[in-house]
Design an enzyme around this catalytic site. Sequence first.
Site, PDB file in Angstrom:
ATOM      1  N   ASP A  38       0.925  -1.165   0.138  1.00 56.00           N
ATOM      2  CA  ASP A  38       0.108   0.156   0.158  1.00 56.00           C
ATOM      3  C   ASP A  38       0.804   1.219   0.215  1.00 56.00           C
ATOM      4  O   ASP A  38       1.896   1.223   0.776  1.00 56.00           O
ATOM      5  CB  ASP A  38      -0.820  -0.056   1.262  1.00 56.00           C
ATOM      6  CG  ASP A  38      -2.062   0.966   1.332  1.00 56.00           C
ATOM      7  OD1 ASP A  38      -2.431   1.546   0.166  1.00 56.00           O
ATOM      8  OD2 ASP A  38      -2.544   1.547   2.287  1.00 56.00           O
ATOM      9  N   GLU A  48      -2.775   6.089  -8.331  1.00 57.70           N
ATOM     10  CA  GLU A  48      -3.798   6.919  -7.548  1.00 57.70           C
ATOM     11  C   GLU A  48      -3.703   8.379  -8.279  1.00 57.70           C
ATOM     12  O   GLU A  48      -2.669   8.718  -8.592  1.00 57.70           O
ATOM     13  CB  GLU A  48      -3.360   7.130  -6.103  1.00 57.70           C
ATOM     14  CG  GLU A  48      -4.443   8.180  -5.390  1.00 57.70           C
ATOM     15  CD  GLU A  48      -4.235   8.215  -3.878  1.00 57.70           C
ATOM     16  OE1 GLU A  48      -4.032   7.361  -3.324  1.00 57.70           O
ATOM     17  OE2 GLU A  48      -4.534   9.223  -3.392  1.00 57.70           O
ATOM     18  N   GLY A  88      -7.624   8.471   7.749  1.00 57.99           N
ATOM     19  CA  GLY A  88      -7.456   8.759   9.462  1.00 57.99           C
ATOM     20  C   GLY A  88      -9.024   9.038  10.051  1.00 57.99           C
ATOM     21  O   GLY A  88     -10.162   8.616   9.355  1.00 57.99           O
ATOM     22  N   HIS A  97      -9.504   4.996  -0.786  1.00 57.30           N
ATOM     23  CA  HIS A  97      -8.806   5.143   0.426  1.00 57.30           C
ATOM     24  C   HIS A  97      -9.485   5.943   1.367  1.00 57.30           C
ATOM     25  O   HIS A  97     -10.339   6.531   1.097  1.00 57.30           O
ATOM     26  CB  HIS A  97      -7.370   5.722   0.031  1.00 57.30           C
ATOM     27  CG  HIS A  97      -6.463   4.989  -0.607  1.00 57.30           C
ATOM     28  ND1 HIS A  97      -5.211   4.284  -0.119  1.00 57.30           N
ATOM     29  CD2 HIS A  97      -6.638   4.202  -1.965  1.00 57.30           C
ATOM     30  CE1 HIS A  97      -4.638   3.683  -1.180  1.00 57.30           C
ATOM     31  NE2 HIS A  97      -5.390   3.630  -2.087  1.00 57.30           N
ATOM     32  N   GLY A 139     -11.148   4.577   4.183  1.00 58.87           N
ATOM     33  CA  GLY A 139     -12.492   3.630   4.496  1.00 58.87           C
ATOM     34  C   GLY A 139     -12.998   4.029   5.689  1.00 58.87           C
ATOM     35  O   GLY A 139     -14.191   4.172   6.236  1.00 58.87           O
ATOM     36  N   THR A 140     -12.165   4.292   6.801  1.00 61.79           N
ATOM     37  CA  THR A 140     -12.715   4.663   8.293  1.00 61.79           C
ATOM     38  C   THR A 140     -13.673   5.879   8.174  1.00 61.79           C
ATOM     39  O   THR A 140     -13.395   6.667   7.637  1.00 61.79           O
ATOM     40  CB  THR A 140     -11.623   5.158   9.112  1.00 61.79           C
ATOM     41  OG1 THR A 140     -10.745   3.678   9.241  1.00 61.79           O
ATOM     42  CG2 THR A 140     -11.951   5.390  10.543  1.00 61.79           C
ATOM     43  N   ASN A 169      -9.733   0.520   1.229  1.00 66.03           N
ATOM     44  CA  ASN A 169      -8.508   0.629   2.236  1.00 66.03           C
ATOM     45  C   ASN A 169      -9.127   1.051   3.477  1.00 66.03           C
ATOM     46  O   ASN A 169      -9.745   1.927   3.607  1.00 66.03           O
ATOM     47  CB  ASN A 169      -7.659   1.404   1.630  1.00 66.03           C
ATOM     48  CG  ASN A 169      -6.919   0.907   0.581  1.00 66.03           C
ATOM     49  OD1 ASN A 169      -7.369   0.062  -0.142  1.00 66.03           O
ATOM     50  ND2 ASN A 169      -5.545   1.335   0.332  1.00 66.03           N
ATOM     51  N   THR A 186      -7.435   2.812  10.134  1.00 68.84           N
ATOM     52  CA  THR A 186      -7.884   3.554  11.438  1.00 68.84           C
ATOM     53  C   THR A 186      -8.891   3.092  12.311  1.00 68.84           C
ATOM     54  O   THR A 186      -8.446   2.759  13.560  1.00 68.84           O
ATOM     55  CB  THR A 186      -8.192   4.936  10.906  1.00 68.84           C
ATOM     56  OG1 THR A 186      -7.191   5.676  10.312  1.00 68.84           O
ATOM     57  CG2 THR A 186      -8.109   5.633  12.289  1.00 68.84           C
TER      58      THR A 186
HETATM   59  P1  13P Z   1      -8.193   4.675   6.910  1.00 68.38           P
HETATM   60  O1  13P Z   1      -7.149   4.687   7.999  1.00 68.38           O
HETATM   61  O2  13P Z   1      -8.889   6.006   6.624  1.00 68.38           O
HETATM   62  O3  13P Z   1      -9.319   3.756   7.183  1.00 68.38           O
HETATM   63  O4  13P Z   1      -7.509   4.750   5.789  1.00 68.38           O
HETATM   64  C1  13P Z   1      -6.873   3.562   5.279  1.00 68.38           C
HETATM   65  C2  13P Z   1      -6.129   3.518   3.810  1.00 68.38           C
HETATM   66  O5  13P Z   1      -6.629   4.184   3.005  1.00 68.38           O
HETATM   67  C3  13P Z   1      -4.955   2.962   3.601  1.00 68.38           C
HETATM   68  O6  13P Z   1      -4.454   3.241   2.205  1.00 68.38           O
END
Ligand code: 13P
Length: 406
Positions: A82, A134, A182, A209, A211-212, A231, A234
């Site tokens: 990643d 990306e 994040g 990216h 996803g949190t 992805n 966090t």
């Molecule tokens: P988050 O930490 O916001 O879930 O994003 C993870 C990410 O995109 C890793 O590439």
Amino acid sequence: MPLVDMRDMLDHAYRNGYAVGAFDLVSLDFLEAITDAAERCRSPVILSLAESHFEHYDFELAMAATEAAARRAEVPVAIHLDHGASLDSAVNAIRLGANGVMVDASHEAFLDNVERTRAVVAMAHACGVPVEGELGYVAGVEGEDAEKHPGEVVYTSVEEAKAYVKRTGVDFLAVSIGTVHGRLRGRPKLDCERLKRINQELRIPLVIHGGTGLAEEQFRRLIANGVAKINYYTALADAAGDRIRANAKANGAAGYTTLVRGVRAAIAEEAERCMRLWGSAGRAAEVLMQCRPWRSLQHVILYNVEGAGDAAVDALMAEGREVLARIPGVRRVVTGWAVPDKPRFRFCWLVEFASRAVIESYRDHPLHRAFADEKFWPLAPDRVSVDFEALDVRAEAAPPLRRAAN
Ligand code: 13P
């Protein structure tokens, strides 16, 4: 052998309207939790290692453990680099077992991004490994408060995305449509219209990216518009952190193993929630049936030497180990003397390739050409070679070792 071709895995998700989680792991607890979650809900999964986390663990050791976990898994697994920063990062990740790589030059100007990405694609495709690029910029830092890193989000332009994919040949595209890496206060506003148009133009698996912190409905809309890989990190790190804080509160004198008790279960619970929500749960069997297995290729040469003493043979082997190991797609070079003495062939090379695609790129690589043409072949006219795809005997024969979540 549940390591599967990652291109096949994401094509399957894309065609069937679900997304596979790419969960960044930073320790054995994460690795075990993510694979446990996938096994529990019979989901394909991507074990993801982010270059930005390499200061927290030894990448080479983590890859060895990740590959071992993938081999003994019963669900389909891919191993992904990643946010790879450079061509060297991608070469190294493939050498250590990654079967998907991301090149992140999204902070660069368009043409520089294209140039950097093209170089990685050329190398990785020659190894059979698909590439995620990306375009646009997803701000923030995984595992931290997003507002502490207010870098400006740059949305992916539809026209640039078309040109970028055409010129680079990437297999998957990470798009910027409003997510951030994040922890978030509130929900981000997503530009799903933009995503829809990108998907209509590209028709390749798209990646999100950050996803949190997205709502269930937001995930559903992303997947409906071509997102096949999400992805996620966090929220897993926060689940682990909450558990450690609770352990510390309950027992002020707790040592390490007491502090991390329950961490695996907490991470697994959150990962499993995602797999069910994103529709990958229950898909393991069809993915295993429909996707090509990912297998390394063993290139074996048995030979005798004419016109050189034993010391010269040792020197040749040492040079070969050093030179050939630098060719992209070569995972290791092993040399040896036959035992017992006086067999039909006295010497042996074993060169392990990441996949069968490497046979050609290795043969034509200038380092191989120079070593083979000028040094090895003239000394070793009496030789046989064979290539075979490796089935892992240990993994096939041994029952998987399982233990309860801590
Ligand atoms: P988050 O930490 O916001 O879930 O994003 C993870 C990410 O995109 C890793 O590439």
